[in-house]
Every structure is written in structure tokens, then in C-alpha cells.
Design a protein around this motif. Structure first.
Motif, PDB file in Angstrom:
ATOM      1  N   PRO A 229     -39.575  67.620  77.392  1.00 37.82           N
ATOM      2  CA  PRO A 229     -38.163  67.276  77.577  1.00 37.82           C
ATOM      3  C   PRO A 229     -37.298  67.425  76.332  1.00 37.82           C
ATOM      4  O   PRO A 229     -36.084  67.594  76.441  1.00 37.82           O
ATOM      5  CB  PRO A 229     -38.215  65.817  78.031  1.00 37.82           C
ATOM      6  N   ASP A 230     -37.894  67.389  75.128  1.00 40.06           N
ATOM      7  CA  ASP A 230     -37.091  67.413  73.906  1.00 40.06           C
ATOM      8  C   ASP A 230     -36.843  68.854  73.468  1.00 40.06           C
ATOM      9  O   ASP A 230     -37.444  69.345  72.502  1.00 40.06           O
ATOM     10  CB  ASP A 230     -37.795  66.621  72.801  1.00 40.06           C
ATOM     11  N   MET A 231     -35.954  69.531  74.176  1.00 40.67           N
ATOM     12  CA  MET A 231     -35.708  70.938  73.867  1.00 40.67           C
ATOM     13  C   MET A 231     -34.984  71.127  72.547  1.00 40.67           C
ATOM     14  O   MET A 231     -35.151  72.147  71.879  1.00 40.67           O
ATOM     15  CB  MET A 231     -34.923  71.596  75.004  1.00 40.67           C
ATOM     16  N   TYR A 232     -34.200  70.150  72.145  1.00 42.38           N
ATOM     17  CA  TYR A 232     -33.473  70.293  70.879  1.00 42.38           C
ATOM     18  C   TYR A 232     -34.430  70.460  69.704  1.00 42.38           C
ATOM     19  O   TYR A 232     -34.147  71.192  68.750  1.00 42.38           O
ATOM     20  CB  TYR A 232     -32.567  69.079  70.653  1.00 42.38           C
ATOM     21  N   ALA A 233     -35.582  69.800  69.774  1.00 36.78           N
ATOM     22  CA  ALA A 233     -36.559  69.913  68.694  1.00 36.78           C
ATOM     23  C   ALA A 233     -37.077  71.343  68.553  1.00 36.78           C
ATOM     24  O   ALA A 233     -37.547  71.733  67.474  1.00 36.78           O
ATOM     25  CB  ALA A 233     -37.730  68.961  68.938  1.00 36.78           C
ATOM     26  N   ALA A 234     -36.970  72.130  69.625  1.00 36.90           N
ATOM     27  CA  ALA A 234     -37.456  73.510  69.589  1.00 36.90           C
ATOM     28  C   ALA A 234     -36.448  74.465  68.949  1.00 36.90           C
ATOM     29  O   ALA A 234     -36.795  75.621  68.661  1.00 36.90           O
ATOM     30  CB  ALA A 234     -37.777  73.978  71.006  1.00 36.90           C
ATOM     31  N   TYR A 235     -35.222  74.006  68.740  1.00 35.63           N
ATOM     32  CA  TYR A 235     -34.207  74.895  68.166  1.00 35.63           C
ATOM     33  C   TYR A 235     -34.619  75.418  66.785  1.00 35.63           C
ATOM     34  O   TYR A 235     -34.357  76.567  66.448  1.00 35.63           O
ATOM     35  CB  TYR A 235     -32.883  74.153  68.035  1.00 35.63           C
ATOM     36  N   LEU A 236     -35.231  74.554  65.979  1.00 31.86           N
ATOM     37  CA  LEU A 236     -35.586  74.940  64.613  1.00 31.86           C
ATOM     38  C   LEU A 236     -36.449  76.200  64.623  1.00 31.86           C
ATOM     39  O   LEU A 236     -36.162  77.173  63.913  1.00 31.86           O
ATOM     40  CB  LEU A 236     -36.326  73.794  63.919  1.00 31.86           C
ATOM     41  N   HIS A 237     -37.478  76.188  65.460  1.00 29.38           N
ATOM     42  CA  HIS A 237     -38.365  77.353  65.547  1.00 29.38           C
ATOM     43  C   HIS A 237     -37.634  78.571  66.115  1.00 29.38           C
ATOM     44  O   HIS A 237     -37.713  79.667  65.555  1.00 29.38           O
ATOM     45  CB  HIS A 237     -39.571  77.020  66.426  1.00 29.38           C
ATOM     46  N   CYS A 238     -36.922  78.375  67.242  1.00 30.10           N
ATOM     47  CA  CYS A 238     -36.294  79.510  67.928  1.00 30.10           C
ATOM     48  C   CYS A 238     -35.234  80.185  67.053  1.00 30.10           C
ATOM     49  O   CYS A 238     -35.176  81.417  66.973  1.00 30.10           O
ATOM     50  CB  CYS A 238     -35.672  79.051  69.240  1.00 30.10           C
ATOM     51  N   MET A 239     -34.417  79.388  66.394  1.00 30.02           N
ATOM     52  CA  MET A 239     -33.341  79.955  65.586  1.00 30.02           C
ATOM     53  C   MET A 239     -33.879  80.603  64.317  1.00 30.02           C
ATOM     54  O   MET A 239     -33.350  81.618  63.858  1.00 30.02           O
ATOM     55  CB  MET A 239     -32.315  78.872  65.258  1.00 30.02           C
ATOM     56  N   ALA A 240     -34.917  80.010  63.738  1.00 29.46           N
ATOM     57  CA  ALA A 240     -35.510  80.598  62.535  1.00 29.46           C
ATOM     58  C   ALA A 240     -36.222  81.907  62.861  1.00 29.46           C
ATOM     59  O   ALA A 240     -36.169  82.867  62.086  1.00 29.46           O
ATOM     60  CB  ALA A 240     -36.486  79.613  61.894  1.00 29.46           C
ATOM     61  N   ARG A 241     -36.874  81.950  63.997  1.00 25.45           N
ATOM     62  CA  ARG A 241     -37.606  83.148  64.395  1.00 25.45           C
ATOM     63  C   ARG A 241     -36.675  84.299  64.743  1.00 25.45           C
ATOM     64  O   ARG A 241     -36.984  85.469  64.494  1.00 25.45           O
ATOM     65  CB  ARG A 241     -38.509  82.832  65.600  1.00 25.45           C
ATOM     66  N   ASP A 242     -35.501  83.980  65.353  1.00 21.77           N
ATOM     67  CA  ASP A 242     -34.592  85.024  65.840  1.00 21.77           C
ATOM     68  C   ASP A 242     -33.148  84.600  65.561  1.00 21.77           C
ATOM     69  O   ASP A 242     -32.505  83.963  66.394  1.00 21.77           O
ATOM     70  CB  ASP A 242     -34.808  85.236  67.337  1.00 21.77           C
ATOM     71  N   PRO A 243     -32.610  84.937  64.386  1.00 18.68           N
ATOM     72  CA  PRO A 243     -31.235  84.534  64.051  1.00 18.68           C
ATOM     73  C   PRO A 243     -30.175  85.108  64.985  1.00 18.68           C
ATOM     74  O   PRO A 243     -29.058  84.587  65.030  1.00 18.68           O
ATOM     75  CB  PRO A 243     -31.052  85.067  62.620  1.00 18.68           C
ATOM     76  N   GLN A 244     -30.508  86.177  65.729  1.00 20.96           N
ATOM     77  CA  GLN A 244     -29.539  86.751  66.676  1.00 20.96           C
ATOM     78  C   GLN A 244     -29.571  86.070  68.036  1.00 20.96           C
ATOM     79  O   GLN A 244     -28.718  86.346  68.887  1.00 20.96           O
ATOM     80  CB  GLN A 244     -29.804  88.241  66.850  1.00 20.96           C
ATOM     81  N   LEU A 245     -30.537  85.190  68.263  1.00 21.24           N
ATOM     82  CA  LEU A 245     -30.689  84.537  69.556  1.00 21.24           C
ATOM     83  C   LEU A 245     -29.460  83.704  69.912  1.00 21.24           C
ATOM     84  O   LEU A 245     -28.909  83.004  69.072  1.00 21.24           O
ATOM     85  CB  LEU A 245     -31.924  83.625  69.514  1.00 21.24           C
ATOM     86  N   LYS A 246     -29.046  83.775  71.180  1.00 19.27           N
ATOM     87  CA  LYS A 246     -27.949  82.946  71.692  1.00 19.27           C
ATOM     88  C   LYS A 246     -28.515  81.977  72.728  1.00 19.27           C
ATOM     89  O   LYS A 246     -29.112  82.399  73.722  1.00 19.27           O
ATOM     90  CB  LYS A 246     -26.857  83.806  72.322  1.00 19.27           C
TER      91      LYS A 246
END
Length: 384
Positions: free
Chosen positions: A323-340
Motif C-alpha cells: 500500500p505504501d506506493m510513495y516509498a517506491a518513488y525514490l527507487h523509480c525516480m532514481a532509476r528513470d529520471p524521465q519517468l512520469k
């Protein structure tokens, strides 16, 4: 300076993203929502909580609105006609919207204008389903309640008349369709304004999992220019013939013609509102489906629908056990800076659409992998 007020009936994520598209234009939104917790109700400043099925509620809500539009097709048609008789601009109007509300009406109209469709007819009971199957290639056949279905709900694939009883329990007419052997699903998205200006987005491939849209690829890979143009022209013709105002999604099956063996298309469904198959346009098109829907309902000149990148991929983020999707932002944004990332403010429940991601670039395999990884990591099915 006076800016118009758009009345949006329905408080889901489509209303939320349409409101977002109107902010840069200074367009004011008024929202009729079921609850204060609905996706759009969290961000729109003027929210009315009420039942869209109640005519008095709709009339009271419409006061002070310059135009009414929708993020779903479920407002009773007779209520929309009453509002129109009151002099309230309804876009799309009830004469158009009924074709997205009632699958029987839709199929009859598409037949009348010569649009290619699966074999179909309204059936009265399980025995009639058996007769429909016998008129073609037999079972299985697809049964759909003519009103109220979405995301696979209200749709059954039945393999015998014994399996055909459940759809009739709802007490509404049932449409039978042949089960199409298709190559893939496509979608042609167009937007049309009241004075007849229209634009067409690139035709996309829509990949479904368990009846729910999972991934959209824009443009559809390996789609011939001939079939792409045919799909766009068909969608524009449907919009014109039905007098649609706003966004129209024409969901299509790509098939192989039984005679020539050449690729061909059949119309599966219509949606007269921003659509999941057009979410890629937020980051991948010069003008998004949401911005063009706002322009259309206000009769403003429409924006350029051309893509910004060679490929754009949208992947839906479904709720899972994480349920804590916000915690996943760190990984997703660091891995792909172009991700929206686009989240809807919904409580996370298994299988529920709670957001989507868009990726873009010149290498389709890379763009698809990035979108799938981000959606999976946010859901918790990918952990590295």
C-alpha cells in the motif's frame, strides 16, 4: 476578465486529470461527486456531493455552470434531455452519449453508418443465445449487458446456453456478439468541437489483462499506414455521424480478413470522455486528450495531437499487497529520471487502478521495459 465554469459530473480520475488540464487556461471547474474522498474531489475547489441519478440534484448543480461534461457515461439519458431542454449546454449531448451508454443503440447506429462490427444482436434469454450461436460458428459467444459495464464488468464469455443465465439476472437487455479471433486490440482517439473541428491522435495498441487495460503503446507497433489511416478516418466519421462533442475513444479489434487475409478492423466499444487508451498523451503528445476535451466542450480551437516522441508507453498502476506506493518513488525516480508518474489519490486495493506511468523515447523495447518496471515496482510485484 471572466472565465467559464465547466461542470464535471463524476469525481473519478478522469475528472481529476481533466481539471488539471484546465488549470493553465484559468478554466474554473465545479464537480458533482459521490463522496468527498473521490479522486477529483480531493483537488477541485468547488465540489457538490450528490447523486448524479437524481434530476433535481443535477439541475441544482448545473446552476452557475457554462457547460456540463462527464467522466463516466452513467447519467440517465432522460435526465440529460431534461437539462438540455432547460437550456444547459451538455457536451457530449444526450443524442450522442446514448451510443456510449447503451451497447444495443451503439451497434444499431454503427450498422446504419456502415462501420465494421462483430456479428451481434440483442437476445432475450439463454435459449435465444443458443439460437444466436447456431446462426454463426457456434459457442463460445460474448454476452454484454447493454448498460452499465466497464473494465470487463458486465461482460461474459459463455460456452453453452447453461452458462448464459447470469447476464439476464440484472434485468436489462443483453447483447450477444460473436467471439472475435483478433490479432490485438487497438484504439483510435479523436476530439471534436461543436463547430465540427476535429483532430485524431495516433492509433495505439491496448494490451488487456483480465479485462482491464494494462499497457498502451503509442503508436501501435507495426501498424500499416493504410490501416492506421482507416482507423483514424473511421473514428472521425463516427464522431461526426453521432455529433460527438469532446473526446471519443473507438476501441477496435485488429483481425485478419477471412477473404483476403489482410489486416482489418472491427469496432469493439465507444467511450465519449477521456479514456485510458489516451493517458499516454499527457506526456507524449503536444496537446493531451484532457486539454483537448476541455477545449472542445468550450468550443475553443483544438490543440495539436501529434506525438512528442517516437514511442510513448503508458502502464497502469494497479493496487496490490504493497500500500505504501510513495516509498517506491525514490527507487523509480532514481532509476528513470524521465519517468512520469500520475497517481489518483485512491486507497490502494488489489486490482484497483490507482495511477499510471508514462515513459517515452526512441527505443521501443527500452521504453516498454521502463514502464513495466515502474508500474510493477509501485505495485510491489517487482522489488529490485
Amino acid at each position: 476578465m471572466t472565465f467559464p465554469v465547466v461542470g464535471m459530473v463524476g469525481g473519478g480520475q478522469l475528472a481529476r486529470m481533466t481539471h488539471e488540464a484546465g488549470i493553465p487556461l484559468g478554466i474554473k471547474f465545479k464537480l458533482l461527486s459521490d463522496t468527498p474522498q473521490d479522486s477529483a474531489a480531493q483537488v477541485v475547489s468547488e465540489v457538490v456531493i450528490g447523486d448524479y441519478r437524481d434530476l433535481d440534484t443535477l439541475r441544482a448543480f448545473a446552476r452557475g455552470c457554462d457547460v456540463l461534461t462527464f467522466d463516466h457515461e452513467h447519467v440517465p439519458t432522460e435526465h440529460l434531455r431534461a437539462l438540455e431542454a432547460d437550456g444547459i449546454p451538455i457536451r457530449p449531448g444526450p443524442d450522442a452519449l446514448v451510443h456510449a451508454q447503451d451497447k444495443g443503440v451503439m451497434r444499431a447506429k454503427l450498422d446504419a453508418i456502415g462501420a465494421p462490427c462483430p456479428r451481434h444482436r440483442v437476445v432475450s434469454d439463454p435459449a435465444d443465445v443458443e439460437r444466436f450461436a447456431a446462426e454463426g460458428d457456434g459457442f463460445p459467444v460474448v454476452l454484454k449487458t447493454v448498460r452499465g459495464g466497464y473494465d470487463g464488468k458486465g461482460v461474459w464469455i459463455v460456452r453453452s446456453s447453461k452458462e448464459a443465465a447470469e447476464p439476464f439476472l440484472a434485468g436489462v437487455p443483453v447483447l450477444a456478439e460473436e467471439k472475435v479471433s483478433f490479432v490485438r486490440e487497438l484504439a483510435a482517439n479523436v476530439v471534436r468541437s461543436p463547430h465540427g473541428q476535429a483532430v485524431a491522435y495516433p492509433v495505439v495498441e491496448s494490451i488487456q489483462v483480465d479485462g482491464v487495460c494494462d499497457t498502451v503503446i503509442a503508436p501501435a507497433p507495426d501498424l500499416s499506414p493504410r490501416l492506421s489511416a482507416q482507423a483514424q478516418q473511421l473514428a472521425l466519421r463516427v464522431a461526426d455521424e453521432l455529433d460527438v462533442v469532446g473526446h471519443l475513444a473507438v476501441e477496435l479489434f485488429e483481425i485478419r480478413d477471412q477473404g483476403s487475409g489482410e489486416p482489418a478492423i472491427l469496432v469493439n466499444e465507444l467511450a465519449m470522455r477521456p479514456h485510458n487508451s489516451g493517458h499516454w498523451t499527457q506526456d507524449g503528445a503536444i496537446t493531451s486528450q484532457f486539454a483537448n476535451h476541455v477545449r472542445a466542450v468550450l468550443d475553443l480551437p483544438l490543440g495539436d495531437p501529434r506525438p512528442r516522441a517516437t514511442w510513448t508507453v503508458m502502464a497502469n498502476v494497479l493496487g496490490g499487497d504493497y500500500p505504501d506506493m510513495y516509498a517506491a518513488y525514490l527507487h523509480c525516480m532514481a532509476r528513470d529520471p524521465q519517468l512520469k508518474i500520475h497517481m489518483y489519490g485512491k486507497d490502494v486495493k488489489p486490482g484497483r487502478k490507482v495511477g499510471h506511468v508514462n515513459t517515452y523515447g526512441d527505443d521501443l523495447a527500452d521504453v516498454r521495459e521502463r514502464a513495466a518496471h515502474a508500474a510493477g515496482y509501485l505495485r510491489g510485484t517487482i522489488t529490485e
